[in-house]
Design an enzyme around this catalytic site. Sequence first.
Site, mmCIF file in Angstrom:
data_model
loop_
_atom_site.group_PDB
_atom_site.id
_atom_site.type_symbol
_atom_site.label_atom_id
_atom_site.label_comp_id
_atom_site.label_asym_id
_atom_site.label_seq_id
_atom_site.Cartn_x
_atom_site.Cartn_y
_atom_site.Cartn_z
ATOM 1 N N HIS A 288 117.809 66.834 99.461
ATOM 2 C CA HIS A 288 116.513 66.192 99.637
ATOM 3 C C HIS A 288 115.707 66.366 98.370
ATOM 4 O O HIS A 288 115.467 67.483 97.914
ATOM 5 C CB HIS A 288 115.788 66.859 100.824
ATOM 6 N N HIS A 331 109.393 74.226 104.997
ATOM 7 C CA HIS A 331 109.168 74.941 103.744
ATOM 8 C C HIS A 331 107.836 75.674 103.725
ATOM 9 O O HIS A 331 106.924 75.380 104.491
ATOM 10 C CB HIS A 331 109.258 73.982 102.552
ATOM 11 N N GLU A 337 98.687 71.605 100.330
ATOM 12 C CA GLU A 337 99.058 70.214 100.608
ATOM 13 C C GLU A 337 98.086 69.615 101.624
ATOM 14 O O GLU A 337 98.087 69.977 102.803
ATOM 15 C CB GLU A 337 100.480 70.144 101.151
ATOM 16 N N TYR A 346 103.601 58.359 110.031
ATOM 17 C CA TYR A 346 104.312 59.243 109.102
ATOM 18 C C TYR A 346 105.611 59.682 109.749
ATOM 19 O O TYR A 346 105.629 60.158 110.892
ATOM 20 C CB TYR A 346 103.438 60.445 108.756
ATOM 21 N N HIS A 361 98.046 71.983 104.869
ATOM 22 C CA HIS A 361 99.013 73.070 104.942
ATOM 23 C C HIS A 361 98.803 73.914 103.689
ATOM 24 O O HIS A 361 99.099 73.488 102.578
ATOM 25 C CB HIS A 361 100.442 72.529 105.021
ATOM 26 N N HIS A 367 105.464 74.854 107.244
ATOM 27 C CA HIS A 367 105.260 73.554 107.901
ATOM 28 C C HIS A 367 106.510 72.711 107.696
ATOM 29 O O HIS A 367 107.443 73.097 106.993
ATOM 30 C CB HIS A 367 104.014 72.844 107.367
#
Length: 435
Positions: A288, A331, A337, A346, A361, A367
């Site tokens: 990713h 993560h 963020e 989303y 976050h 999160h």
Amino acid sequence: MENLKYLSGFNSEFSSEDPRCPESLPKGQNSPQVCPYGLYAEQLSGSAFTAPRSENKRTWLYRIRPSVKHRPFEKFFNSGVVSNWDEEDPDPNQLKWKPFDIPKVKTDFVEGINTICGAGDPKLKHGLAIHVYSCNTDMLNRAFSNSDGDFLIVPQKGTLSIKTEFGKMTVKPNEIAVIQQGMRFTVDLAEPSMGYILEVFGQHFTLPDLGPIGANGLANPRDFLTPVACYEDSDVKNYEVVVKYQGRMFVCRMDHSPFDVVAWHGNYVPYKYDLGKFMVINSVSFDHCDPSIFTVLTCQSEKKGTAIADFVIFPPRWSVQEHTFRPPYYHRNCMSEFMGLILGEYEAKKGAFQPGGATLHSIMTPHGPDFNCFEGASKEALKPCRVADNTQAFMFESCLGLAVTKWGAKTCEKLDADYFKVWQGLQKHFTGPKM
């Protein structure tokens, strides 16, 4: 009427003159003894005079009256803008705000700005603030200017007609506008509007370096647009200029419109960008990619590769990966963020995150995908598929720890106390021996 031209590059020289006054730009001298058409020469500096040439930002404005012609500043009380980051105790929890409302009373763009979180000090020219705006009426005989830093404006609902000293821009949802430090502007509305603002103190937004991506990708310089000169010569008995200065709001009054610039040239300009033109870079194999591949604009700190603020989007795209959990992984991050949703759903929190809302976050707060997203993505067939069609989510990311204001924590009454529940359904799937 809006009249725009390509920005072409973030440090190139540009010039513009109102076609009603041809040859209004002086030839070969920025500040001649007498300017064409009896104009005044005025320089707007966006950097120190001695900044390296590659970083030096300034524009010459040729205007009907100099901007110094105003009465003394007074406090402007009708504002939700703050820079006191100690109003509330720190909160490391995952935070989510339900969609913010359009005001019920008459409120213009400046009156409708409320600070939700931030960090740093505008007096020291280091830090940022995140605001939301919500308004329902034009800024009549009123302009706004930010002495503390740049505004990156992200409309979520309603089109903004922004008039600047440089000319006019129309900015609708899925577009952004950047009004740089010290530039005066006013906002008219086609309909009630709501959106988000990322403010950086004393620094400027730039395009991120492309590194191994190469010459093409992400946001291309040629897709940024800047206004064309369009002056307004009007005498107004009581025109207000609201200024954000050291985190507080002040107002002065003048007897004319401040939008009387007939011509200008330089490399310090307001600009807009259509997020639909972003060229996505994405994985075509396993694992990713980091969200840095979705960076539209960045404001770098003195530590190389670390941002005071990044503006990141998650646009419609193809997702092509092999043997990999496709949504964002769980993560904990050394960055703060703040996310907003312009339209759609989303992909990592379908139904739990609504357009016009927001999440925060904080640094090292865990999160990631909610329960429903994890369950679906773990079982879906890994074949090329479209992701985020008819959706535009974005993120303001910062290396600074963001403090939530009293308005963000309490006054707005939009904080969702049940947000943590979206992860509570996650189950233990461990198949190894118990120890």
